[in-house]
Design an enzyme around this catalytic site. Structure first.
Site, PDB file in Angstrom:
ATOM      1  N   HIS A  80       0.834  -1.211   0.000  1.00  0.00           N
ATOM      2  CA  HIS A  80       0.000   0.000   0.000  1.00  0.00           C
ATOM      3  C   HIS A  80       0.869   1.262   0.000  1.00  0.00           C
ATOM      4  O   HIS A  80       0.554   2.236  -0.676  1.00  0.00           O
ATOM      5  CB  HIS A  80      -0.973  -0.003   1.178  1.00  0.00           C
ATOM      6  CG  HIS A  80      -1.869  -1.218   1.178  1.00  0.00           C
ATOM      7  ND1 HIS A  80      -2.573  -1.630   2.266  1.00  0.00           N
ATOM      8  CD2 HIS A  80      -2.149  -2.110   0.195  1.00  0.00           C
ATOM      9  CE1 HIS A  80      -3.255  -2.732   1.953  1.00  0.00           C
ATOM     10  NE2 HIS A  80      -3.009  -3.044   0.706  1.00  0.00           N
ATOM     11  N   HIS A 238      -9.162  -1.705  -5.036  1.00  0.00           N
ATOM     12  CA  HIS A 238      -8.076  -2.063  -4.122  1.00  0.00           C
ATOM     13  C   HIS A 238      -7.114  -3.072  -4.767  1.00  0.00           C
ATOM     14  O   HIS A 238      -5.900  -2.982  -4.584  1.00  0.00           O
ATOM     15  CB  HIS A 238      -8.578  -2.598  -2.779  1.00  0.00           C
ATOM     16  CG  HIS A 238      -7.434  -2.839  -1.855  1.00  0.00           C
ATOM     17  ND1 HIS A 238      -6.865  -1.826  -1.121  1.00  0.00           N
ATOM     18  CD2 HIS A 238      -6.682  -3.937  -1.633  1.00  0.00           C
ATOM     19  CE1 HIS A 238      -5.809  -2.301  -0.474  1.00  0.00           C
ATOM     20  NE2 HIS A 238      -5.684  -3.598  -0.758  1.00  0.00           N
ATOM     21  N   ASP A 242      -3.098  -2.671  -5.192  1.00  0.00           N
ATOM     22  CA  ASP A 242      -2.065  -3.661  -4.857  1.00  0.00           C
ATOM     23  C   ASP A 242      -1.154  -3.928  -6.056  1.00  0.00           C
ATOM     24  O   ASP A 242       0.072  -4.022  -5.913  1.00  0.00           O
ATOM     25  CB  ASP A 242      -2.717  -5.002  -4.464  1.00  0.00           C
ATOM     26  CG  ASP A 242      -3.239  -5.011  -3.043  1.00  0.00           C
ATOM     27  OD1 ASP A 242      -2.808  -4.173  -2.224  1.00  0.00           O
ATOM     28  OD2 ASP A 242      -4.087  -5.878  -2.744  1.00  0.00           O
ATOM     29  N   HIS A 265      -1.189 -11.035  -5.319  1.00  0.00           N
ATOM     30  CA  HIS A 265       0.216 -10.639  -5.175  1.00  0.00           C
ATOM     31  C   HIS A 265       1.168 -11.546  -5.945  1.00  0.00           C
ATOM     32  O   HIS A 265       2.127 -11.075  -6.546  1.00  0.00           O
ATOM     33  CB  HIS A 265       0.602 -10.599  -3.695  1.00  0.00           C
ATOM     34  CG  HIS A 265      -0.037  -9.455  -2.976  1.00  0.00           C
ATOM     35  ND1 HIS A 265       0.251  -8.141  -3.276  1.00  0.00           N
ATOM     36  CD2 HIS A 265      -0.963  -9.413  -2.003  1.00  0.00           C
ATOM     37  CE1 HIS A 265      -0.467  -7.347  -2.509  1.00  0.00           C
ATOM     38  NE2 HIS A 265      -1.218  -8.089  -1.726  1.00  0.00           N
TER      39      HIS A 265
HETATM   40 ZN    ZN Z   1      -3.873  -4.566  -0.433  1.00  0.00          ZN
END
Ligand code: ZN
Length: 288
Positions: A80, A238, A242, A265
């Site tokens: 973040h 969001h 990321d 991720h």
């Molecule tokens: Zn996040």
């Protein structure tokens, strides 16, 4: 798109909070840094105040977050903060922390953006390196894809979220051409989210003991619990946030179109590695 000049901050900025995973209190300070310094973390609580450059070489594989490790020093949940720096186009910054995990804040990048804007962003004299996506290609992992394509309009990023009919999180898409203004207003406020049942699992492993409904979005079967959405597609925004934060690990700006479908991720890290590989290859081609 012509290459822009590198940027840093003029003043020191400070944030305090605690880590969403490790529960540890942490004080974070952003410091200005010279050209080509890049983003570097420094653990002031460790002997020798170890430094960890925020590049893909220091990535440590973890689930659900981005962790960087150099020798004995590590930093957790970098994404973040990295998104805030990428979104505001701050290229050179030293980030001092006195604990292993960055402050979770409200689960978004907005507190970081506000602190950095208060510290005043300044332009430096060297140009920022940009990798221009030349060819379409698709990165595939399990049920996820990230596709790349050339584009003239800076970095166009989209995220297509679809957890199926049974999920309380409805299918949604977010798409933006990334500029500092768009990032600060449309993307940075989007909070991290989790399903109610996942919280129990994480807590059973000792994570997230201090987390309350103010620190992130918790989804029950009927939607967010004790919280209202900041945008109808806040979750997709969001995920895009990321991705932007993880992508900065490749160490340059990217021009082109990046479309993400169900990725997280792990796939973002693959993307950053691939961009770095393509960038190195194209500079080798130029030198040959
Ligand atoms: Zn996040």
């Amino acid at each position: 798109m012509t290459a822009r000049f590198q940027k840093t901050i003029e003043n020191v900025a400070e944030l305090k909070g605690f880590g969403l995973f490790t529960n540890a209190d942490v004080r974070l300070r952003f410091y200005p840094a010279g050209e080509n310094h890049g983003i570097v973390f420094q653990r002031t609580d460790l002997p020798g105040s170890r430094r960890i450059p925020a590049t893909i070489e220091y990535l440590s594989p973890e689930e659900r977050r981005t962790k960087l490790v150099r020798g004995e020093a590590s930093v957790e949940m970098t994404e973040h903060l990295m998104a805030a720096l990428a979104g505001l186009q701050i290229d050179n910054c030293l980030v001092q922390i006195d604990a292993p995990e960055l402050p979770g804040c409200d689960g978004s990048a907005l507190p970081y953006v506000e602190a950095l804007l208060d510290a005043k962003i300044v332009t430096q004299t060297l140009k920022r390196e940009t990798y221009i996506i030349q060819q379409s290609q698709t990165l595939q992992q399990d049920q996820t894809t990230i596709s790349l394509a050339p584009s003239d309009s800076g970095l166009r990023l989209s995220y297509d979220l679809n957890y199926g009919n049974r999920s309380p999180i409805e299918p949604q898409v977010a798409e933006f051409v990334i500029t500092p203004e768009i990032f600060a207003t449309k993307i940075a406020p989007a909070r991290t989210f989790i399903l109610e049942q996942e919280i129990g699992y994480l807590r059973s492993k000792g994570y997230g003991q201090k987390v309350t409904l103010e620190d992130l979005l918790v989804y029950g079967q009927q939607g967010p619990i004790g919280n209202s959405l900041r945008a109808p597609n806040e979750c997709a925004r969001h995920k895009l946030l990321d991705c932007l934060g993880d992508l900065l690990l490749c160490g340059c700006d990217v021009q082109g179109e990046i479309r993400c479908f169900r990725s997280g991720h792990r796939q973002n890290h693959q993307l950053a590695k691939e961009i770095k590989r393509l960038k190195n290859q194209s500079s080798m081609d130029r030198a040959a």
